[in-house]
Design an enzyme around this catalytic site. Structure first.
Site, PDB file in Angstrom:
ATOM      1  N   VAL A 289       0.858  -1.190   0.000  1.00 54.83           N
ATOM      2  CA  VAL A 289       0.000   0.000   0.000  1.00 54.83           C
ATOM      3  C   VAL A 289       0.889   1.233   0.000  1.00 54.83           C
ATOM      4  CG1 VAL A 289      -1.659   1.339   1.349  1.00 54.83           C
ATOM      5  CG2 VAL A 289      -1.976  -1.122   1.085  1.00 54.83           C
ATOM      6  N   LYS A 290       0.544   2.169  -0.864  1.00 54.37           N
ATOM      7  CA  LYS A 290       1.328   3.406  -0.980  1.00 54.37           C
ATOM      8  C   LYS A 290       0.801   4.466  -0.023  1.00 54.37           C
ATOM      9  CE  LYS A 290       3.124   3.925  -5.698  1.00 54.37           C
ATOM     10  NZ  LYS A 290       2.919   4.719  -6.927  1.00 54.37           N
ATOM     11  N   ILE A 291       1.727   5.055   0.739  1.00 54.96           N
ATOM     12  CA  ILE A 291       1.405   6.176   1.623  1.00 54.96           C
ATOM     13  C   ILE A 291       2.339   7.336   1.281  1.00 54.96           C
ATOM     14  CG2 ILE A 291       1.413   7.017   4.002  1.00 54.96           C
ATOM     15  CD1 ILE A 291       0.689   4.240   4.956  1.00 54.96           C
TER      16      ILE A 291
END
Length: 371
Positions: free
Chosen positions: A143-145
């Site tokens: 997941v990209k943050i």
């Protein structure tokens, strides 16, 4: 050249850099094109973002049937997007699973970004990241943050829960140092609570070409320092890699490594060349080094396969890189202001892309489900 000689991308991979493709679409996943990139172009991962989904979902008819079904179920536009994206990400994760499995989780990852409109909200970013990991439920999902200041705490918290994260939109050396620290702290908390750090991985996505674009623009405004153009992005990346080598060594890291933790590799993002005066493989050629990732758009992948000259260059010229930052400061380029501007604009661009994506899907729904 004999047919069994390694291709430029295979040679690049043998030097320790992983090639991920910076694109994803249902057509490429189901039509065999993504598998072709894996088989023929040494691609071992994929990244997505709102801009990529907007291009994919806005063209062709690959999504039409599911859009129509979701509309019939009464799903709103935002829920429709997440359902479409989840299907693509799950399918891509399955496609890359053999890569992930054979490499003990080093590569084979597919990245899905949290809603970029949450970039300055720590708690909501954390909740969204946890939701995406639960919904997709694939071991090779990242997941990209975004690496905003509020994002740092969310990154640490998600890592502490044992989930893989791609930290995106990193521009400055200072922010990169904070990102690496967030990762290490998250791992320390995970280990302290009895978790297994070998089950997760992380990359720190350092944006490259946009730095030169902005630095060159500022140098043009100032005038008289053309010899400094086109150099900051590579210098910045080399100094970031030097910091990576420091963080992921020594007693603190050795303890975590002994528990099964893996370093948070640096990932070079935005590596297509924006200035036609620069070589089309500039940000691949100059940033080749072990234990790194380069996520490239397909045109850059194919350009490198055609005329790349792989050789490790990432650890060379560190003193020159430091000197360049001093020269730019002397010329009147404020590094901190430049990188702060790029971070802010990066969040704005992804947020705008998300809004554009919602409008694109809304328009498609209307044409597929006329009143």
């Amino acid at each position: 050249m004999p047919s069994d000689a390694p291709t430029p991308l295979q040679a690049l991979s043998a030097l320790g850099q992983s090639v991920w493709v910076d694109f994803l679409s249902r057509e490429s996943i189901r039509g065999g094109h993504l598998q072709e990139l894996i088989d023929d172009y040494a691609v071992v991962g994929a990244t997505s973002n709102p801009s990529i989904f907007e291009k994919a979902m806005g063209s062709g008819d690959a999504y039409d049937e599911q859009i129509h079904e979701l509309a019939a179920q009464g799903k709103d536009v935002e829920a429709t997007f997440w359902a479409l994206a989840q299907q693509d990400i799950e399918d891509a994760c399955d496609l890359f699973h053999p890569v992930w499995d054979s490499g003990q989780g080093r590569d084979g990852y597919v990245s899905l970004e949290v809603d970029p409109r949450l970039a300055y909200d720590t708690l909501e970013t954390f909740r969204e990241a946890m939701r995406l990991h639960k919904e997709v439920d694939k071991p090779n999902l990242m997941v990209k943050i975004p690496a905003t200041r509020p994002g740092l705490a969310a990154i640490e918290d998600v890592i502490a829960k044992g989930h893989s994260i791609n930290v995106t939109l990193i521009f400055s050396l200072g922010r990169y140092a904070e990102v690496a620290e967030s990762y290490v702290r998250g791992l320390e908390r995970l280990v302290a609570e009895g978790g297994d750090p070998s089950k997760l991985a992380s990359v720190a996505s350092f944006f490259v070409s946009r730095i030169d674009t902005e630095a060159d623009r500022r140098l043009d405004q100032i005038g008289g320092s053309d010899e400094l153009k086109g150099k900051l992005a590579i210098a910045n990346a080399k100094l970031a890699y030097a910091h990576y080598l420091e963080v992921f060594s020594g007693p603190r890291w050795d303890y975590l490594a002994g528990k099964g933790a893996t370093p948070q590799r640096v990932l070079w993002a935005s590596t297509s060349t924006k200035n036609p005066a620069y070589a089309d493989t500039l940000y691949v050629e100059e940033l080749l080094g072990p234990d790194t990732v380069n996520t490239m758009p397909e045109e850059t992948i194919k350009a490198y396969q055609d005329h790349g000259a792989p050789q490790e260059r990432l650890r060379a010229g560190l003193q020159d890189a430091k000197r360049l930052l001093e020269q730019l400061a002397s010329a009147g380029v404020d590094y901190d202001d430049l990188t702060d501007t790029l971070e802010r604009e990066g969040v704005e661009k992804f947020s705008q892309a998300f809004d554009d994506l919602m409008q694109t899907l809304s328009n498609k729904r209307e044409t597929l489900t006329p009143a």
